[in-house]
Scaffold this motif. Structure first.
Motif, PDB file in Angstrom:
ATOM      1  N   GLY A  22      89.580  33.067  36.651  1.00  0.00           N
ATOM      2  CA  GLY A  22      88.813  32.079  37.399  1.00  0.00           C
ATOM      3  C   GLY A  22      87.832  32.723  38.355  1.00  0.00           C
ATOM      4  O   GLY A  22      86.680  32.296  38.474  1.00  0.00           O
ATOM      5  N   THR A  26      83.802  32.084  37.346  1.00  0.00           N
ATOM      6  CA  THR A  26      83.094  31.144  38.213  1.00  0.00           C
ATOM      7  C   THR A  26      81.724  31.676  38.605  1.00  0.00           C
ATOM      8  O   THR A  26      80.749  30.922  38.695  1.00  0.00           O
ATOM      9  CB  THR A  26      83.923  30.839  39.473  1.00  0.00           C
ATOM     10  N   SER A  45      83.384  25.514  42.927  1.00  0.00           N
ATOM     11  CA  SER A  45      84.742  25.882  42.516  1.00  0.00           C
ATOM     12  C   SER A  45      85.495  24.673  41.979  1.00  0.00           C
ATOM     13  O   SER A  45      86.239  24.767  40.992  1.00  0.00           O
ATOM     14  CB  SER A  45      85.499  26.499  43.691  1.00  0.00           C
ATOM     15  N   ALA A  46      85.301  23.518  42.617  1.00  0.00           N
ATOM     16  CA  ALA A  46      85.969  22.297  42.168  1.00  0.00           C
ATOM     17  C   ALA A  46      85.487  21.894  40.778  1.00  0.00           C
ATOM     18  O   ALA A  46      86.287  21.539  39.894  1.00  0.00           O
ATOM     19  CB  ALA A  46      85.726  21.176  43.170  1.00  0.00           C
ATOM     20  N   ALA A  49      86.957  24.158  38.148  1.00  0.00           N
ATOM     21  CA  ALA A  49      88.355  23.855  37.836  1.00  0.00           C
ATOM     22  C   ALA A  49      88.463  22.699  36.848  1.00  0.00           C
ATOM     23  O   ALA A  49      89.247  22.744  35.889  1.00  0.00           O
ATOM     24  CB  ALA A  49      89.116  23.535  39.119  1.00  0.00           C
ATOM     25  N   LEU A  53      89.418  23.243  32.576  1.00  0.00           N
ATOM     26  CA  LEU A  53      90.583  22.571  31.998  1.00  0.00           C
ATOM     27  C   LEU A  53      90.170  21.714  30.796  1.00  0.00           C
ATOM     28  O   LEU A  53      90.853  21.704  29.758  1.00  0.00           O
ATOM     29  CB  LEU A  53      91.264  21.708  33.058  1.00  0.00           C
ATOM     30  N   LEU A 215      94.775  25.352  34.996  1.00  0.00           N
ATOM     31  CA  LEU A 215      95.045  25.173  36.430  1.00  0.00           C
ATOM     32  C   LEU A 215      94.978  26.508  37.172  1.00  0.00           C
ATOM     33  O   LEU A 215      94.474  26.577  38.300  1.00  0.00           O
ATOM     34  CB  LEU A 215      96.415  24.521  36.631  1.00  0.00           C
ATOM     35  N   GLY A 218      91.421  27.420  37.592  1.00  0.00           N
ATOM     36  CA  GLY A 218      90.861  26.603  38.665  1.00  0.00           C
ATOM     37  C   GLY A 218      91.222  27.132  40.036  1.00  0.00           C
ATOM     38  O   GLY A 218      90.390  27.162  40.953  1.00  0.00           O
ATOM     39  N   ALA A 219      92.470  27.582  40.189  1.00  0.00           N
ATOM     40  CA  ALA A 219      92.877  28.162  41.465  1.00  0.00           C
ATOM     41  C   ALA A 219      92.093  29.438  41.758  1.00  0.00           C
ATOM     42  O   ALA A 219      91.695  29.705  42.905  1.00  0.00           O
ATOM     43  CB  ALA A 219      94.381  28.464  41.443  1.00  0.00           C
ATOM     44  N   ALA A 221      89.100  30.021  40.798  1.00  0.00           N
ATOM     45  CA  ALA A 221      87.730  29.640  41.165  1.00  0.00           C
ATOM     46  C   ALA A 221      87.610  29.470  42.674  1.00  0.00           C
ATOM     47  O   ALA A 221      86.603  29.847  43.283  1.00  0.00           O
ATOM     48  CB  ALA A 221      87.336  28.355  40.449  1.00  0.00           C
TER      49      ALA A 221
END
Length: 351
Positions: A22, A26, A45-46, A49, A53, A215, A218-219, A221
Motif C-alpha cells: 500500500g 499509493t 489514501s482513502a 483503499a 479492494l 484491507l 488500504g492501511a 496507503a
C-alpha cells in the motif's frame, strides 16, 4: 496449537506485506494528484483503499491463482514456507519504502516465489518464461505507445481536452478519476502479492484472502503512502495535466489487461515506462526522426532542443534511483528466498 500459531503468524506477515505494498503503490496511483494539490494525502489514501479492494475482488483473483499455484505446486506452500515467502516479499518492498521509492511489488513477489521453487527443484519454468516475457512486452508497449502519442498526437490531445480553458473542477475530477483507475489496477495486480501463498495452500479462502490483502494495502496507503506520493508527485516529473492523464491511462489499462490474464505485473514499472516514453516522444517532436537514429547522432542544435524538452518532463537522477531500486527489490527478495529455502532443505527442516 502449533498449526494455529503458524496460521496467525502467516496472516500477520501477509498484513505486513500488504501494508508495504500500500505504501509503495499509493505513490504511483495518486502522486500526481497530491503533487498538483488536487487531493490531500489523507483523501488520496482513502480513495486508494477503496479502489484497491474493488480491483482485488473483481480481477485480482486471477493473479492470486497464478502466483499461488502457477509457479510452484500449491502443496509446497506449507504454513512455514508461506510465512517465509511473504517475509522475503515484504523485505524487498520495505527496501523501496525506506528509500521513498515506489517499487515493483509484483516483481518482488514473483522473485520470492521463484527463489523458493528453484531451491526446492519444483519451479514451473514455463510460467516463469511467460510472465517475464509479458513484463518485457508490457514495458516496451507502454514506452512506444506513449512515445507515439508524445511525438505525433500530443498537441491534438491537448487541443481536444482543452482543460486549461474549461472549468478547473473538470480538470481536477479527471485527475482524481485516473488516480482511482490506477488504484483499481494496482489492487487487481498487487493484492495477490500479500496473500497468494496463503490462498494457494488453502490456509485461507480466496474471498477472505483478497479482502485481507485489500484491507492491508488500504492501511498501508494511510501509513506509508504519503512518503511515496511525495516522491512521485514532486521529484520524478513535472508533467502537464494532459501528459499525466495520458501516461496514467495507458499504464492502468495495460496493467488491468495483464491482471485479467492472470499475469502479475508492476504498475510502477509500466507507469514510469509511459512517462519516459511520453518524454522521449515529446523531446523528439522538434527533432527529425531520422536524426535520432543516424550514426553521427544529433547536431549541437538538435541536442540542445532535445535536452531542453526532455528535462522539463522528468528528473534523470531520480529516475536512475528508481530503476536501481526496481532491480534491487526483486533481486533481494529472490536471492534471500533461494538461499533460505536451499539451506532449510539441506538441514532437512522442510521436505
Amino acid at each position: 496449537m502449533a498449526a494455529s500459531a503458524l496460521f496467525v503468524l502467516g496472516v500477520a506477515v501477509a498484513i505486513f506485506v500488504g501494508v508495504n505494498i500500500g505504501g509503495s503503490s499509493t505513490g504511483v496511483a495518486f502522486g500526481p494528484a497530491t503533487g498538483s494539490d488536487v487531493l490531500s494525502m489523507r483523501l488520496a489514501s482513502a480513495l486508494m483503499a477503496v479502489f484497491v479492494l474493488l480491483g482485488g475482488i473483481t480481477i485480482g483473483r486471477n493473479v492470486v491463482e497464478t502466483l499461488g499455484a502457477g509457479f510452484v505446486p500449491p502443496e509446497y506452500f506449507t504454513p512455514g514456507a508461506s510465512i517465509g515467502v511473504l517475509l522475503f516479499i515484504g523485505v524487498g518492498i520495505l527496501l523501496g519504502n525506506v528509500l521513498k521509492v515506489s517499487t515493483s511489488t509484483s516483481q518482488a513477489a514473483v522473485a520470492a516465489v521463484v527463489g523458493m521453487g528453484a531451491a526446492l527443484g519444483v519451479l514451473n519454468w514455463r510460467t516463469v518464461g511467460i510472465v517475464v516475457l509479458w513484463w518485457l512486452l508490457s514495458t516496451i508497449l507502454a514506452f512506444w505507445l506513449c512515445a507515439f502519442v508524445g511525438r505525433y498526437l500530443y498537441d491534438a490531445v491537448v487541443d481536444a481536452l482543452d482543460l486549461e480553458s474549461r472549468d478547473t473542477r473538470l480538470a481536477e475530477l479527471a485527475v482524481i478519476a485516473i488516480g482511482c483507475y490506477m488504484a483499481f489496477s494496482a489492487g487487481a495486480s498487487n493484492v495477490a502479492n500479500a496473500v497468494a501463498p496463503l490462498v494457494g495452500s488453502g490456509q485461507i479462502g480466496m474471498v477472505s484472502g483478497v479482502a485481507l490483502g485489500g484491507l492491508a494495502i488500504g492501511a498501508g496507503a494511510f501509513a506509508l503512502g504519503p512518503r511515496t506520493m511525495e516522491t512521485v508527485g514532486e521529484d520524478i516529473t513535472d508533467l502537464s495535466l494532459e501528459a499525466s492523464l495520458i501516461a496514467e491511462t495507458v499504464a492502468a489499462s495495460i496493467l488491468t489487461g495483464l491482471s485479467w490474464a492472470g499475469i502479475p505485473a508492476s504498475l510502477a514499472v509500466v507507469l514510469t515506462s509511459c512517462v519516459i516514453g511520453l518524454g522521449w516522444g515529446r523531446a523528439s517532436r522538434r527533432v527529425p526522426l531520422q536524426a535520432v537514429v543516424r550514426p553521427e547522432g544529433l547536431t549541437d542544435g538538435e541536442r540542445s532542443t532535445w535536452g531542453s524538452d526532455q528535462l522539463d518532463l522528468f528528473d534523470p537522477a531520480t529516475t536512475k534511483r528508481i530503476v536501481a531500486t526496481w532491480i534491487a527489490t526483486p533481486t533481494v527478495a529472490g536471492v534471500i528466498a533461494f538461499v533460505a529455502f536451499d539451506v532449510a532443505q539441506r538441514l532437512r527442516l522442510i521436505a
